[in-house]
Design an enzyme around this catalytic site. Structure first.
Site, PDB file in Angstrom:
ATOM      1  N   VAL B 100      77.020  52.197  79.891  1.00  0.00           N
ATOM      2  CA  VAL B 100      75.568  52.010  79.926  1.00  0.00           C
ATOM      3  C   VAL B 100      74.975  53.308  80.452  1.00  0.00           C
ATOM      4  O   VAL B 100      75.609  53.999  81.264  1.00  0.00           O
ATOM      5  CB  VAL B 100      75.178  50.802  80.806  1.00  0.00           C
ATOM      6  CG1 VAL B 100      73.701  50.809  81.168  1.00  0.00           C
ATOM      7  CG2 VAL B 100      75.526  49.494  80.090  1.00  0.00           C
ATOM      8  N   CYS B 101      73.793  53.660  79.968  1.00  0.00           N
ATOM      9  CA  CYS B 101      73.021  54.795  80.490  1.00  0.00           C
ATOM     10  C   CYS B 101      73.811  56.096  80.318  1.00  0.00           C
ATOM     11  O   CYS B 101      74.523  56.246  79.319  1.00  0.00           O
ATOM     12  CB  CYS B 101      72.654  54.481  81.948  1.00  0.00           C
ATOM     13  SG  CYS B 101      71.260  55.384  82.639  1.00  0.00           S
ATOM     14  N   THR B 102      73.730  57.012  81.250  1.00  0.00           N
ATOM     15  CA  THR B 102      74.428  58.293  81.105  1.00  0.00           C
ATOM     16  C   THR B 102      75.943  58.159  81.280  1.00  0.00           C
ATOM     17  O   THR B 102      76.657  59.171  81.232  1.00  0.00           O
ATOM     18  CB  THR B 102      73.889  59.342  82.092  1.00  0.00           C
ATOM     19  OG1 THR B 102      73.993  58.824  83.414  1.00  0.00           O
ATOM     20  CG2 THR B 102      72.444  59.688  81.788  1.00  0.00           C
ATOM     21  N   GLY B 103      76.428  56.946  81.462  1.00  0.00           N
ATOM     22  CA  GLY B 103      77.874  56.725  81.402  1.00  0.00           C
ATOM     23  C   GLY B 103      78.462  57.247  80.094  1.00  0.00           C
ATOM     24  O   GLY B 103      79.615  57.696  80.059  1.00  0.00           O
ATOM     25  N   GLY B 150      71.726  51.755  76.310  1.00  0.00           N
ATOM     26  CA  GLY B 150      70.727  52.738  76.715  1.00  0.00           C
ATOM     27  C   GLY B 150      70.558  52.762  78.230  1.00  0.00           C
ATOM     28  O   GLY B 150      71.474  52.409  78.979  1.00  0.00           O
TER      29      GLY B 150
END
Lengths: 217, 217
Positions: B100-103, B150
């Protein structure tokens, strides 16, 4: 702004993480995570989180008192006189008394919702009356200095709305963008009145397995 | 289903808690919370969470590899060869490689997104190309066995959509109701294209303070 967040074994993790994440974007927010004992507290997701303070070392006069909900462990907190006495005491001095999900039932058991409107988990609204509270089905319910959110994911709407209440709409708008909160629920079944009958029946079974008895303070 | 969730200092807590909470409603899900060291890991919300396993004791062949994002600490993970080697190894055997996200930038740095479409935080999409990944602006992006969400709150949509992908739509519908996911964002500013210019400028300032350098593996 000093937030006293009360945490306990079996709590629904997202109830607290929604608002705490939203408030983490506000400058000057400090949070104490307070448990019955200092140390790890296992949540309903299996993840353990750390209580940094206990009932005796927690702030005496926080600006904000917060508690999230749970399934069965909610009933345990409602029946725990040390916990309800602690919440009643801190809630009597807090500027804002707040909860997400069935956390409002625990605030109610602590005598903090008498004469107030309050939100809670979708299946738990009927339990509010015994604490002298009036049920709200909104995701965010603000009645004077009592601020309560609906079930689990409502904590995100709640966290943003409360931040805006405290610091103005610009802060709320900014947090919503920082959290990329432009939700697209995949199925559109997130409330009893939206779900199909089969999904609702399955959910009621799960909920009743957790909440088989009425909350008894 | 065994989920290996990698956790690290400064991570954005909600990135992980969204999907982990969603998956907690699926029978038979087991999660290992894996850090560089066993013990407490402080997240961006100030809350410390417990790593129960380290790089050597984590499952060798998890069904699911998961990592959430962060601000600046993402860059630290991208530059940490022990972490990227660990993720590359576990990701090579996992049935599903997820973030998720900048992962997703960390998965990318571990070489796990080459030739895949992937989602990330709204401000970070341009960084995907250097890892051979194609940017998706969706909240949930499933490309073969790579599943990426996202920014931050997208993890809830992601968690529900992925649960449905694994276990069928009935499971997704049930989780959405159990989590009361009928969101009502208070301001409707949760994406750059939705926000007013003033809010977007403020958010860009905050984001650039965190992400001033480009990710360098």
């Amino acid at each position: 702004m000093r937030v006293l967040a009360f945490i306990y074994e079996g709590m629904t993790l997202l109830d607290m993480v929604g608002p705490i994440q939203a408030w983490s974007f506000m400058p000057g927010m400090e949070v104490q995570f307070v448990g019955k004992k200092v140390g790890p507290v296992k949540t309903d997701c299996g993840l353990s989180i750390m209580a940094t303070h206990d009932l005796s070392s927690a702030w005496s006069d926080p600006d904000v008192l917060f508690i999230g909900g749970a399934g069965k462990p909610t009933l345990g907190m409602i029946g725990d006189k040390a916990v309800t006495a602690f919440l009643r005491d801190r809630g009597s001095r807090a500027k804002w008394v707040t909860s997400v999900c069935t956390g409002s039932l625990i605030l109610g058991a602590a005598g903090l919702l008498e004469g107030y409107r309050a939100a809670t988990y979708w299946s738990a609204g009927d339990h509010l009356a015994q604490f002298g509270a009036t049920r709200s089905d909104d995701r965010v319910c603000i009645d004077r200095n009592r601020m309560t959110g609906g079930g689990i994911t409502s904590g995100i709407d709640f966290g943003i709305a409360v931040a805006a209440h405290w610091a103005g709409d610009q802060t709320g708008k900014l947090i919503e963008l920082m959290m990329e909160y432009a939700p697209q629920p995949p199925f559109g079944t997130g409330r009893p009145e939206l779900a199909d009958a089969g999904t609702l029946a399955l959910a009621r079974q799960l909920v009743e397995a957790e909440f088989s008895e009425s909350p008894k303070p």
